[in-house]
Design a protein around this motif. Structure first.
Motif, mmCIF file in Angstrom:
data_model
loop_
_atom_site.group_PDB
_atom_site.id
_atom_site.type_symbol
_atom_site.label_atom_id
_atom_site.label_comp_id
_atom_site.label_asym_id
_atom_site.label_seq_id
_atom_site.Cartn_x
_atom_site.Cartn_y
_atom_site.Cartn_z
ATOM 1 N N THR A 1 11.901 -12.310 -4.220
ATOM 2 C CA THR A 1 11.732 -10.862 -4.264
ATOM 3 C C THR A 1 11.784 -10.338 -2.835
ATOM 4 O O THR A 1 11.093 -10.853 -1.952
ATOM 5 N N ARG A 2 12.598 -9.319 -2.623
ATOM 6 C CA ARG A 2 12.810 -8.809 -1.266
ATOM 7 C C ARG A 2 12.628 -7.293 -1.223
ATOM 8 O O ARG A 2 13.187 -6.567 -2.052
ATOM 9 N N LEU A 3 11.851 -6.847 -0.257
ATOM 10 C CA LEU A 3 11.608 -5.415 -0.054
ATOM 11 C C LEU A 3 11.948 -5.027 1.370
ATOM 12 O O LEU A 3 11.656 -5.776 2.313
ATOM 13 N N LEU A 4 12.517 -3.858 1.513
ATOM 14 C CA LEU A 4 12.678 -3.237 2.821
ATOM 15 C C LEU A 4 11.728 -2.050 2.855
ATOM 16 O O LEU A 4 11.845 -1.117 2.046
ATOM 17 N N LEU A 5 10.751 -2.105 3.773
ATOM 18 C CA LEU A 5 9.693 -1.106 3.839
ATOM 19 C C LEU A 5 9.642 -0.486 5.229
ATOM 20 O O LEU A 5 9.831 -1.168 6.234
ATOM 21 N N ARG A 6 9.328 0.805 5.260
ATOM 22 C CA ARG A 6 9.113 1.505 6.521
ATOM 23 C C ARG A 6 7.634 1.870 6.632
ATOM 24 O O ARG A 6 7.074 2.493 5.730
ATOM 25 N N ASP A 7 7.001 1.439 7.732
ATOM 26 C CA ASP A 7 5.594 1.745 7.962
ATOM 27 C C ASP A 7 5.468 3.215 8.357
ATOM 28 O O ASP A 7 6.070 3.655 9.343
ATOM 29 N N ARG A 8 4.709 3.969 7.586
ATOM 30 C CA ARG A 8 4.550 5.398 7.865
ATOM 31 C C ARG A 8 3.750 5.638 9.143
ATOM 32 O O ARG A 8 3.812 6.728 9.712
ATOM 33 N N ARG A 9 2.969 4.651 9.596
ATOM 34 C CA ARG A 9 2.126 4.851 10.778
ATOM 35 C C ARG A 9 2.911 4.798 12.071
ATOM 36 O O ARG A 9 2.708 5.595 12.980
ATOM 37 N N GLY B 1 6.484 3.601 12.091
ATOM 38 C CA GLY B 1 7.923 3.556 11.880
ATOM 39 C C GLY B 1 8.529 2.175 11.852
ATOM 40 O O GLY B 1 9.752 2.033 11.707
ATOM 41 N N VAL B 2 7.709 1.126 11.998
ATOM 42 C CA VAL B 2 8.231 -0.239 12.020
ATOM 43 C C VAL B 2 8.873 -0.581 10.672
ATOM 44 O O VAL B 2 8.326 -0.286 9.608
ATOM 45 N N LEU B 3 10.023 -1.216 10.735
ATOM 46 C CA LEU B 3 10.789 -1.598 9.557
ATOM 47 C C LEU B 3 10.508 -3.064 9.239
ATOM 48 O O LEU B 3 10.625 -3.927 10.112
ATOM 49 N N LEU B 4 10.129 -3.353 7.983
ATOM 50 C CA LEU B 4 9.796 -4.710 7.571
ATOM 51 C C LEU B 4 10.718 -5.177 6.451
ATOM 52 O O LEU B 4 10.964 -4.449 5.479
ATOM 53 N N LYS C 1 0.840 -1.194 0.000
ATOM 54 C CA LYS C 1 0.000 0.000 0.000
ATOM 55 C C LYS C 1 0.880 1.252 0.000
ATOM 56 O O LYS C 1 1.687 1.465 0.903
ATOM 57 N N ARG C 2 0.670 2.044 -1.017
ATOM 58 C CA ARG C 2 1.510 3.217 -1.239
ATOM 59 C C ARG C 2 1.423 4.234 -0.112
ATOM 60 O O ARG C 2 2.430 4.827 0.284
ATOM 61 N N ASP C 3 0.217 4.411 0.423
ATOM 62 C CA ASP C 3 0.067 5.436 1.451
ATOM 63 C C ASP C 3 0.509 4.956 2.826
ATOM 64 O O ASP C 3 0.615 5.758 3.759
ATOM 65 N N ARG C 4 0.774 3.679 2.962
ATOM 66 C CA ARG C 4 1.181 3.149 4.265
ATOM 67 C C ARG C 4 2.686 2.931 4.371
ATOM 68 O O ARG C 4 3.271 3.163 5.434
ATOM 69 N N TYR C 5 3.316 2.463 3.280
ATOM 70 C CA TYR C 5 4.713 2.061 3.365
ATOM 71 C C TYR C 5 5.614 2.907 2.479
ATOM 72 O O TYR C 5 5.266 3.247 1.349
ATOM 73 N N GLU C 6 6.782 3.190 3.012
ATOM 74 C CA GLU C 6 7.852 3.830 2.252
ATOM 75 C C GLU C 6 8.820 2.743 1.797
ATOM 76 O O GLU C 6 9.340 1.979 2.615
ATOM 77 N N ARG C 7 9.053 2.676 0.494
ATOM 78 C CA ARG C 7 10.029 1.707 -0.025
ATOM 79 C C ARG C 7 11.441 2.244 0.207
ATOM 80 O O ARG C 7 11.785 3.333 -0.232
ATOM 81 N N ILE C 8 12.245 1.446 0.886
ATOM 82 C CA ILE C 8 13.630 1.822 1.149
ATOM 83 C C ILE C 8 14.579 1.107 0.207
ATOM 84 O O ILE C 8 15.529 1.695 -0.312
ATOM 85 N N ARG C 9 14.304 -0.184 -0.027
ATOM 86 C CA ARG C 9 15.187 -0.956 -0.895
ATOM 87 C C ARG C 9 14.408 -2.114 -1.498
ATOM 88 O O ARG C 9 13.488 -2.643 -0.875
ATOM 89 N N ALA C 10 14.785 -2.512 -2.709
ATOM 90 C CA ALA C 10 14.166 -3.654 -3.379
ATOM 91 C C ALA C 10 15.247 -4.427 -4.115
ATOM 92 O O ALA C 10 16.141 -3.830 -4.725
ATOM 93 N N GLU C 11 15.169 -5.751 -4.055
ATOM 94 C CA GLU C 11 16.164 -6.567 -4.732
ATOM 95 C C GLU C 11 15.591 -7.939 -5.061
ATOM 96 O O GLU C 11 14.587 -8.375 -4.479
ATOM 97 N N THR C 12 16.234 -8.600 -6.001
ATOM 98 C CA THR C 12 15.810 -9.936 -6.437
ATOM 99 C C THR C 12 17.001 -10.883 -6.372
ATOM 100 O O THR C 12 18.112 -10.521 -6.770
ATOM 101 N N PHE C 13 16.738 -12.090 -5.872
ATOM 102 C CA PHE C 13 17.740 -13.146 -5.864
ATOM 103 C C PHE C 13 17.189 -14.334 -6.646
ATOM 104 O O PHE C 13 15.978 -14.561 -6.701
#
Length: 290
Positions: A145-153, A155-158, A111-123
């Protein structure tokens, strides 16, 4: 004396208030919904076909409203169709054949309005994971497929991972489990991300790949949930009455710092026909203290 209709409305309002979940306090970790879905590659001879299935799939996903969605067997045109009907999401996923548009993807939507994309990569599940390749006894190239996301609500990092293990290669499944679970949790400025791993693993509980994932400190969201719903199996072969003899091969795993509130295997259909040859899996997850 109040009219009966007004009393009924007041009673219904009271019940709604009593049964509603209390709102999260400011700064409290916010729950999020994870959905993993093998959407079945577009095969013209399937019954139902992708063209018949796809509007129902888009509506189904919109209804369950996941914050994070991982799809498997998704060619770029299929991803594009879903993206056009899920306008609130961003996405990332590369084709397994060339690292571009060619081949199936394990695309992640968020969800675009919830998460900030920090990094994306594929192995790639192979001895050369940094480039398109096929490993060991696998029938096809397989990706993570791997994403590093920051929850805008809150601040939790996923650290979110989506994969599709090979359906033939026994060694390949074990090696892919080693790779995907062995990736150290991502870090940002000393903060360690919480891991969410989802996908079609083509393997059930009490198998070597599944045990390897658990040995890495991850938990199966189904077994960790206090509330579960739906059949035990997740592969249906386009038969709504079938559940792969009760063996789940589609899973969501969570790492430390996460708990599960609910888990379901929805079996939605249209005209008695299922929407894919796999049922999706849905987990409601909440960050907790580590």
């Amino acid at each position: 004396m109040l009219p009966a209709r007004l009393l009924t409305l007041l009673f219904a309002a009271a019940v709604a208030v009593l049964t509603a979940a209390p709102p999260a306090a400011a700064g409290d970790p916010a729950p999020f919904r994870v959905m993993s879905y093998n959407i079945r590659v577009d095969v013209p001879t399937d019954n139902p076909t992708w063209t018949e299935r796809r509007p129902h799939m888009a509506n189904q996903i919109a209804f369950y409203d996941p914050d994070l969605l991982g799809v498997q067997e998704a060619h770029s045109a299929m991803v594009g169709y879903l993206a056009g009907r899920l306008p609130g999401y961003d996405r990332y996923g590369l084709g397994r054949d060339d690292g571009g548009p060619v081949g199936e993807t394990t695309t992640l939507f968020w969800k675009r309005d919830r998460y900030e994309r920090i990094r994306a990569e594929t192995f790639w599940c192979s001895p050369t994971p940094d480039r398109p390749s096929k490993g060991w006894d696998a029938a096809y190239p397989r990706t993570i497929t791997r994403l590093l996301l920051r929850d805008r609500r809150d601040g939790v990092l996923l650290d979110v991972r989506n994969t599709h293990f090979d359906h033939v290669g026994v060694v390949a499944r074990e090696q892919c489990a080693e790779l995907v679970s062995g990736l150290a949790p991502a870090e940002v400025d000393g903060e360690t991300a919480r891991i969410v791993l989802m996908g079609d693993f083509n393997t059930g509980p009490d198998t070597a790949p599944y045990r390897r994932i658990l040995a890495a400190g991850l938990r199966d969201a189904r077994s960790a949930s206090p509330v579960t719903f739906g059949p035990a199996g997740t592969f249906n072969a386009f038969d709504i009455a079938r559940d792969n003899e009760g063996v789940a091969i589609d899973h969501v795993f969570i790492g430390p710092g996460l708990a599960v509130r609910r888990f379901a295997v929805p079996t939605d259909s249209f005209g008695g026909r299922v929407i894919s040859d796999h049922f999706p899996v849905v987990a409601d997850v909440v960050p907790v203290a580590r």
